[in-house]
Design a protein around this motif. Structure first.
Motif, PDB file in Angstrom:
ATOM      1  N   ASP A  63       0.170 -17.045   1.863  1.00 36.37           N
ATOM      2  CA  ASP A  63       0.955 -15.818   1.761  1.00 36.37           C
ATOM      3  C   ASP A  63       0.159 -14.699   1.085  1.00 36.37           C
ATOM      4  OD1 ASP A  63       3.687 -14.898   2.385  1.00 36.37           O
ATOM      5  OD2 ASP A  63       3.688 -14.384   0.259  1.00 36.37           O
ATOM      6  N   VAL A  64      -0.498 -15.034  -0.029  1.00 39.24           N
ATOM      7  CA  VAL A  64      -1.303 -14.028  -0.729  1.00 39.24           C
ATOM      8  C   VAL A  64      -2.427 -13.547   0.178  1.00 39.24           C
ATOM      9  CG1 VAL A  64      -2.906 -13.661  -2.635  1.00 39.24           C
ATOM     10  CG2 VAL A  64      -0.746 -14.801  -3.064  1.00 39.24           C
ATOM     11  N   GLU A  70     -13.199  -1.225  -5.286  1.00 39.32           N
ATOM     12  CA  GLU A  70     -12.048  -0.764  -6.066  1.00 39.32           C
ATOM     13  C   GLU A  70     -11.102  -1.906  -6.417  1.00 39.32           C
ATOM     14  OE1 GLU A  70      -9.999   2.588  -4.256  1.00 39.32           O
ATOM     15  OE2 GLU A  70     -11.923   3.650  -4.306  1.00 39.32           O
ATOM     16  N   MET A  71     -10.971  -2.867  -5.510  1.00 42.40           N
ATOM     17  CA  MET A  71     -10.110  -4.017  -5.807  1.00 42.40           C
ATOM     18  C   MET A  71     -10.683  -4.833  -6.966  1.00 42.40           C
ATOM     19  SD  MET A  71      -7.472  -3.955  -3.815  1.00 42.40           S
ATOM     20  CE  MET A  71      -6.781  -5.578  -3.691  1.00 42.40           C
ATOM     21  N   GLY A  72     -11.982  -4.794  -7.108  1.00 44.92           N
ATOM     22  CA  GLY A  72     -12.611  -5.406  -8.281  1.00 44.92           C
ATOM     23  C   GLY A  72     -12.931  -6.876  -8.126  1.00 44.92           C
ATOM     24  N   GLU A  78      -7.605   1.984   6.515  1.00 43.35           N
ATOM     25  CA  GLU A  78      -7.107   2.893   7.532  1.00 43.35           C
ATOM     26  C   GLU A  78      -6.848   4.276   6.942  1.00 43.35           C
ATOM     27  OE1 GLU A  78      -4.439   0.962  10.684  1.00 43.35           O
ATOM     28  OE2 GLU A  78      -3.138   2.332   9.554  1.00 43.35           O
ATOM     29  N   ALA A  79      -6.267   4.265   5.705  1.00 45.67           N
ATOM     30  CA  ALA A  79      -5.919   5.531   5.071  1.00 45.67           C
ATOM     31  C   ALA A  79      -7.160   6.328   4.680  1.00 45.67           C
ATOM     32  CB  ALA A  79      -5.063   5.263   3.834  1.00 45.67           C
ATOM     33  N   TYR A 122       0.823  -1.214   0.000  1.00 47.05           N
ATOM     34  CA  TYR A 122       0.000   0.000   0.000  1.00 47.05           C
ATOM     35  C   TYR A 122       0.855   1.260   0.000  1.00 47.05           C
ATOM     36  CZ  TYR A 122      -3.474   3.466   1.124  1.00 47.05           C
ATOM     37  OH  TYR A 122      -4.266   4.571   1.067  1.00 47.05           O
ATOM     38  N   ALA A 142      -3.652  -7.532   4.872  1.00 46.22           N
ATOM     39  CA  ALA A 142      -2.885  -6.372   5.351  1.00 46.22           C
ATOM     40  C   ALA A 142      -3.097  -5.176   4.433  1.00 46.22           C
ATOM     41  CB  ALA A 142      -1.394  -6.737   5.410  1.00 46.22           C
ATOM     42  N   THR A 143      -3.093  -5.438   3.121  1.00 49.23           N
ATOM     43  CA  THR A 143      -3.237  -4.351   2.155  1.00 49.23           C
ATOM     44  C   THR A 143      -4.605  -3.706   2.261  1.00 49.23           C
ATOM     45  OG1 THR A 143      -1.782  -5.581   0.694  1.00 49.23           O
ATOM     46  CG2 THR A 143      -3.023  -3.784  -0.274  1.00 49.23           C
ATOM     47  N   LEU A 150      -8.880 -10.656 -10.069  1.00 46.47           N
ATOM     48  CA  LEU A 150      -7.688 -10.473  -9.233  1.00 46.47           C
ATOM     49  C   LEU A 150      -6.937 -11.791  -9.079  1.00 46.47           C
ATOM     50  CD1 LEU A 150      -6.062  -8.461  -7.580  1.00 46.47           C
ATOM     51  CD2 LEU A 150      -7.451  -9.036  -5.597  1.00 46.47           C
ATOM     52  N   ARG A 201      -2.595 -13.446   3.452  1.00 45.38           N
ATOM     53  CA  ARG A 201      -2.073 -12.568   4.511  1.00 45.38           C
ATOM     54  C   ARG A 201      -1.784 -11.176   3.975  1.00 45.38           C
ATOM     55  NH1 ARG A 201       3.187 -14.684   7.482  1.00 45.38           N
ATOM     56  NH2 ARG A 201       3.073 -12.988   9.003  1.00 45.38           N
ATOM     57  N   GLU A 202      -1.121 -11.146   2.816  1.00 43.35           N
ATOM     58  CA  GLU A 202      -0.740  -9.862   2.234  1.00 43.35           C
ATOM     59  C   GLU A 202      -1.979  -9.064   1.843  1.00 43.35           C
ATOM     60  OE1 GLU A 202       1.590 -10.117  -1.302  1.00 43.35           O
ATOM     61  OE2 GLU A 202       2.280  -8.055  -1.149  1.00 43.35           O
ATOM     62  N   ALA A 254      -6.528  -3.716   4.852  1.00 48.83           N
ATOM     63  CA  ALA A 254      -6.583  -2.991   6.126  1.00 48.83           C
ATOM     64  C   ALA A 254      -5.857  -1.656   6.026  1.00 48.83           C
ATOM     65  CB  ALA A 254      -5.967  -3.849   7.231  1.00 48.83           C
ATOM     66  N   ASP A 255      -4.693  -1.650   5.353  1.00 49.04           N
ATOM     67  CA  ASP A 255      -3.942  -0.397   5.155  1.00 49.04           C
ATOM     68  C   ASP A 255      -4.780   0.613   4.380  1.00 49.04           C
ATOM     69  OD1 ASP A 255      -1.624  -1.035   6.475  1.00 49.04           O
ATOM     70  OD2 ASP A 255      -0.680  -1.981   4.733  1.00 49.04           O
ATOM     71  N   THR A 256      -5.397   0.126   3.300  1.00 44.92           N
ATOM     72  CA  THR A 256      -6.194   1.028   2.461  1.00 44.92           C
ATOM     73  C   THR A 256      -7.362   1.610   3.250  1.00 44.92           C
ATOM     74  OG1 THR A 256      -5.671  -0.536   0.695  1.00 44.92           O
ATOM     75  CG2 THR A 256      -7.213   1.214   0.151  1.00 44.92           C
ATOM     76  N   ARG A 292       4.271  -9.530  -6.788  1.00 47.11           N
ATOM     77  CA  ARG A 292       4.522 -10.964  -6.587  1.00 47.11           C
ATOM     78  C   ARG A 292       5.170 -11.589  -7.821  1.00 47.11           C
ATOM     79  NH1 ARG A 292       2.171 -12.923  -1.938  1.00 47.11           N
ATOM     80  NH2 ARG A 292       2.889 -14.977  -2.581  1.00 47.11           N
ATOM     81  N   ARG A 312       0.450  -4.598  12.676  1.00 43.39           N
ATOM     82  CA  ARG A 312      -0.046  -5.321  11.487  1.00 43.39           C
ATOM     83  C   ARG A 312       1.133  -5.856  10.699  1.00 43.39           C
ATOM     84  NH1 ARG A 312      -3.246  -1.421   8.639  1.00 43.39           N
ATOM     85  NH2 ARG A 312      -4.836  -1.889  10.181  1.00 43.39           N
ATOM     86  N   TRP A 358       8.645 -10.586   5.519  1.00 46.90           N
ATOM     87  CA  TRP A 358       7.537 -10.176   6.380  1.00 46.90           C
ATOM     88  C   TRP A 358       8.083  -9.403   7.568  1.00 46.90           C
ATOM     89  CZ3 TRP A 358       2.389 -10.153   5.705  1.00 46.90           C
ATOM     90  CH2 TRP A 358       1.890 -10.890   4.618  1.00 46.90           C
TER      91      TRP A 358
END
Lengths: 119, 316
Positions: free
Chosen positions: B23-24, B54-56, B37-38, A42, B30-31, B61, B26-27, B33-35, A65, A83, A77
């Motif tokens: 892994d995807v 917006e992610m669609g 929060e902003a 982000y 997080a992404t 994806l 988790r990422e 959640a970041d978006t 990726r 977070r 990580w």
């Protein structure tokens, strides 16, 4: 008799869609250039956005990726903060590719400059 | 936890290879959640909806994460797919249809039924060829390795076909002359040879013999005139407005009486119809439809000749 068809062209729309084609390949170069310092998805999107590189998250995150899979980026990580986030940074191979791409970029700019001057 | 985000993440990760799912996921969490929060939006639910919108589409994806083409048949296999499909539809399909029609005709001695079974097999076999070929190419484009894909599409200019000479070609007029001549011969032959043998041993023509004291003549003369004009078009040197007018007259002489007779249901010999159909009569709509098709074909032909005549006039 020569038939000719003249289409009405919406100039602004045409520029926008062609510009998108032009920019498409530059996102990779921009990422490789920025990721000398590690960043997470982000934050990188925000940096790119602020720099004027328009890219959507749903394009950027899979792209990161893919670059990692190709060995141009490495990731780690970071669980220090509340977070956990995946940080990407450029690899040695990625740096070599970046330098090559920058060379290509300058060549392109020179070529287009030459062509547009003659026109 | 069953949040909207969690559902979205599940929808994405279940479509990508198992090895990278965790892994995807988790990422992605997080992404998102970041978006979120902003955004700094008081209404969290609405913000979450907006971010996911917006992610669609998760399917899109996931395809990007898996580096998979968003197409049934990818661009690298598409040319081969079209070539093979065209080849099969142009070779296998007519053969199968013809065989099924002949088999039906031999078995039931009924032309209408044979045409019906021909149309039936045209549709079913065509759909089968299309469906199976598409499935095969879909599987190929999904599971073929990338560098193998590049090899199958290797194309060389040797595959190019010679350019067909569209301009002033003799093939089209000769084909047209052959077609009109065949119609004229059939028209006369069915009356002279009486090709249909009725159940009681009588030999019958297909068309009503009463036509020969009337509208059969303009049809025959129109056909013969079309043959002459076609041959002139193919081998003659000059083309002028007169030949266009000739086409108009000949086509009218042939098409208008024919369409009228079909429309009026006066075309076939009633005895022949009775033998073929028994007590069943074809609906009037079939006749009107056929008459309209005949008229449309006639008009198209005339329009083509007029356009060619104009182009020839401008070229000189």
């Amino acid at each position: 008799m020569v038939h000719s068809i003249v289409w009405r062209v919406d100039t602004a729309e045409a520029i926008a869609s062609q510009a998108q084609e032009l920019r498409r390949g530059t996102v990779v170069l921009a990422c490789l250039a920025l990721l000398t310092t590690p960043q997470y998805g982000y934050a990188l999107l925000e940096t790119l956005d602020a720099a004027g590189v328009a890219v959507d998250g749903n394009t950027l995150y899979p792209l990161l990726r893919r670059l990692e899979k190709q060995g141009l980026l490495t990731s780690e990580w970071n669980t220090d903060e509340s977070r956990p986030r995946k940080f990407y940074r450029i690899s040695a191979a990625g740096a070599a590719v970046r330098d090559g791409l920058i060379g290509e970029w300058h060549d392109l700019v020179d070529t287009i400059d030459r062509l547009t001057k003659e026109a | 936890m069953d949040t909207l985000t969690e559902r979205y993440v599940q929808e994405v990760v279940r479509r990508i290879p198992a090895a990278s799912r965790e892994d995807v996921g988790r990422e992605l969490r997080a992404t998102i959640a970041d978006t979120l929060e902003a955004r700094d939006e008081p209404d969290r639910a609405a913000a979450e909806r907006a971010v996911l919108t917006e992610m669609g589409d998760p399917i899109r994806l996931a395809a990007r994460y898996a580096d998979r083409p968003l197409a049934l048949i990818g661009p690298d296999l598409y040319p081969t797919y079209v070539r093979v499909l065209t080849m099969l539809l142009a070779t296998v399909l007519p053969v199968v249809v013809l065989v099924s029609m002949v088999a039906d005709l031999v078995e039931n001695n009924d032309l209408g039924g044979a045409i019906g079974s021909g149309i039936g097999s045209l549709i079913t076999v065509g759909a089968q060829v299309f469906a199976w070929l598409t499935l095969a190419f879909f599987l190929l484009s999904r599971y073929q390795h990338r560098d193998e894909r590049a090899r199958t599409t290797a194309w060389t200019p040797d595959a190019l076909r010679p350019v067909r000479r569209a301009d002033r070609s003799t093939a089209a007029p000769v084909a047209s002359a052959t077609w009109h001549a065949a119609l004229a011969v059939l028209l006369v032959w069915q009356q002279l040879a009486l090709p249909y043998r009725a159940a009681n041993g009588d030999r019958l023509p297909v068309l009503d013999p009463a036509l020969w004291s009337g509208l059969a003549w303009p049809i025959l003369l129109g056909l013969l005139a079309l043959v002459a004009l076609d041959l002139h078009r193919a081998f003659g040197r000059v083309r002028d407005a007169r030949s266009t007018v000739g086409y108009l007259v000949a086509e009218a002489a042939f098409t208008l009486p024919l369409a009228w007779l079909v429309w009026d249901r006066a075309i076939f010999d009633p005895r022949f119809l009775h033998e073929v159909n028994g007590t069943w009569t074809a609906p009037a709509a079939w006749y009107s439809g056929a008459a309209l098709i005949i008229l449309a074909i006639g008009m198209l032909e005339v329009m083509k000749r007029v356009r060619e005549g104009r182009q020839a006039g401008q070229g000189c």
